[in-house]
Design a protein around this motif. Sequence first.
Motif, PDB file in Angstrom:
ATOM      1  N   LEU A 144       1.934   4.375  -3.455  1.00  0.00           N
ATOM      2  CA  LEU A 144       0.769   5.227  -3.230  1.00  0.00           C
ATOM      3  C   LEU A 144       0.291   5.879  -4.525  1.00  0.00           C
ATOM      4  CD1 LEU A 144       1.713   6.870   0.176  1.00  0.00           C
ATOM      5  CD2 LEU A 144      -0.231   5.346  -0.260  1.00  0.00           C
ATOM      6  N   LYS A 145       1.218   6.242  -5.397  1.00  0.00           N
ATOM      7  CA  LYS A 145       0.828   6.845  -6.679  1.00  0.00           C
ATOM      8  C   LYS A 145       0.056   5.838  -7.531  1.00  0.00           C
ATOM      9  CE  LYS A 145       4.570  10.263  -6.958  1.00  0.00           C
ATOM     10  NZ  LYS A 145       5.779  10.699  -7.709  1.00  0.00           N
ATOM     11  N   ASN A 172       5.146  -2.786  -1.999  1.00  0.00           N
ATOM     12  CA  ASN A 172       5.152  -1.639  -1.092  1.00  0.00           C
ATOM     13  C   ASN A 172       6.527  -1.306  -0.522  1.00  0.00           C
ATOM     14  OD1 ASN A 172       4.958  -4.093   0.349  1.00  0.00           O
ATOM     15  ND2 ASN A 172       4.138  -3.058   2.156  1.00  0.00           N
ATOM     16  N   THR A 173       7.607  -1.716  -1.174  1.00  0.00           N
ATOM     17  CA  THR A 173       8.935  -1.335  -0.671  1.00  0.00           C
ATOM     18  C   THR A 173       9.217   0.145  -0.934  1.00  0.00           C
ATOM     19  OG1 THR A 173       9.898  -2.170  -2.729  1.00  0.00           O
ATOM     20  CG2 THR A 173       9.947  -3.627  -0.830  1.00  0.00           C
ATOM     21  N   GLU A 205       1.112  -7.929  -4.163  1.00  0.00           N
ATOM     22  CA  GLU A 205       1.884  -8.690  -3.188  1.00  0.00           C
ATOM     23  C   GLU A 205       2.668  -7.684  -2.352  1.00  0.00           C
ATOM     24  OE1 GLU A 205       5.520 -11.988  -2.978  1.00  0.00           O
ATOM     25  OE2 GLU A 205       4.350 -11.761  -4.821  1.00  0.00           O
ATOM     26  N   MET A 206       2.450  -7.687  -1.042  1.00  0.00           N
ATOM     27  CA  MET A 206       3.048  -6.681  -0.181  1.00  0.00           C
ATOM     28  C   MET A 206       3.852  -7.303   0.952  1.00  0.00           C
ATOM     29  SD  MET A 206       0.323  -3.536   0.117  1.00  0.00           S
ATOM     30  CE  MET A 206      -0.396  -2.780  -1.343  1.00  0.00           C
ATOM     31  N   VAL A 207       4.856  -6.526   1.397  1.00  0.00           N
ATOM     32  CA  VAL A 207       5.693  -6.925   2.520  1.00  0.00           C
ATOM     33  C   VAL A 207       4.951  -6.607   3.816  1.00  0.00           C
ATOM     34  CG1 VAL A 207       7.919  -6.585   3.659  1.00  0.00           C
ATOM     35  CG2 VAL A 207       7.753  -6.420   1.169  1.00  0.00           C
ATOM     36  N   PRO A 208       4.807  -7.559   4.738  1.00  0.00           N
ATOM     37  CA  PRO A 208       3.962  -7.343   5.921  1.00  0.00           C
ATOM     38  C   PRO A 208       4.499  -6.319   6.907  1.00  0.00           C
ATOM     39  CG  PRO A 208       5.128  -9.428   6.088  1.00  0.00           C
ATOM     40  CD  PRO A 208       5.354  -8.929   4.691  1.00  0.00           C
TER      41      PRO A 208
END
Length: 501
Positions: A240-241, A233-234, A293-296
């Motif tokens: 989103l796409k 998600n950076t 895996e996402m950045v919080p």
Amino acid sequence: MKEIVLLTINAKWIHPSLALRLLKANLGSLENSCEIIEFALRQPLSEKLAPFLSHNAPPKIIGVSVSIWNHLATIELIKELNKIWMDMEGPRIFTDFHGSEFKRPIVVLGGPEVSHLSKDAEILKYADHVIRGDGEIAFRELCENILGKPHTETLRHGEEGIKSAYHLYTDEDIARKLIYVESSRGCPFKCEFCLSSIEKKIHEFPLEPFLADMDILIQRGVKTFKFLDRSFNTNIKRALKIIEFFLNKLEQPPSLNPCESVRIRGPSSLSPCESVKIRGPSSPIVPFTVHFEMVPSLFPLELLQALTRFPPGTLRLEIGIQTLNPEVSARIGRPSNPDKELAALKFLREKTNAIVHADLIAGLPGEDLASFGRGFDALWEILSDKHGENNQNQLEIQLGILKLLPGTPIARHNKAFGMHFAQSPPYEIIENNAICAVDMKRIKNFARFWEILVNRGLIVLQNKPIFEKFMKISDELLACFGKNWGIDKNELLERANMVNF
């Protein structure tokens, strides 16, 4: 056996290697001269040797992908193969591009583990070549040189010149394994414990071809997409796409009629319409699951709202918290905003169907046992449901132990913070000046019992705070069984319930 063999030892059988498939897909004219052989870590050595013993002539080139988890097992395998090759009778196999004759295959090592090893590392003694960093193009060029083949023009798949490899997942992979995919490579952050901290840029693969590949995999029946993107998600617009693509696929109504909904393997005396019982609304069929895996700290409202649309059982999120101590975060170059991160986790728990897997790392420089425990309890408070009971379908706290991966800059703190690490993989910390060796062992034991009891849903814990209590539980379990592995599940559960007062 083909001229080129790509080999690795996966952590588990269900984890196929995307890296090997990428190497094969980018071999150009040599692709058809290459085969992939994968083993599981727990397979006995005899089974790993068997494919090579069953062929009279070994391959000319063996490319081996090495990771922190298979490092020692790879040494064991290569040593035994080397003995077999050197004992072979008959003429030498071939001559390389330098004019040197070889009686055994040329061994090429690659992967994250060997990219930054010191020159005297044992595993390098068994290698003729080492590829450091991305290997798709470098491995192809090396093979062309060794085999005396004309160079193949790079097969373009965007600016990086990498051809996708998803077509190399077999039908068995699709039906029975996790499927690894990557829309980007690298990470913009500089967390000093991570190998991505020494990479200089992010590679984003062209989006439309990537989504076209995902569409084909969905049509082939993939059950779990596990994204390898270090920080999915950076790039919010891009994320989103991709999310919208998967949501659209999940929201599409099934195209099969009841008689076509399942294909039964093997003979059946039932008619097609009798062979399947269609599930009703109370037990919906989950088409597939997506794991990101996402950045919080990067959860804008539009991303959070998109995640609320995933149906139950279709979304897993790995959130790398690592530490909730801002001073420690700053010390290791990791962006930190504990309030914002916990708020995002609370939203994910309350408003989405996501299975949340939050990571913490014990042993970071300057973080003592009390600080780590407070961070653990803060996560537990947020990820436990509003009634104070653990929602086993949505909560996983993964307690990791700091590792000194070769080449990572976390080593610069060793002297100042008294950090001592194991010299062999997985290079886990033994002690530092904030947590003694005895307490570090207790934390490792805590992590093991937490995983098999809480994360796997064997027991339900209602206490808050929980860290100190579960530390005592795990101490007692170790004292009772003398180990934290290979324990009968029923015996473990019985004893755990006895000490869970």
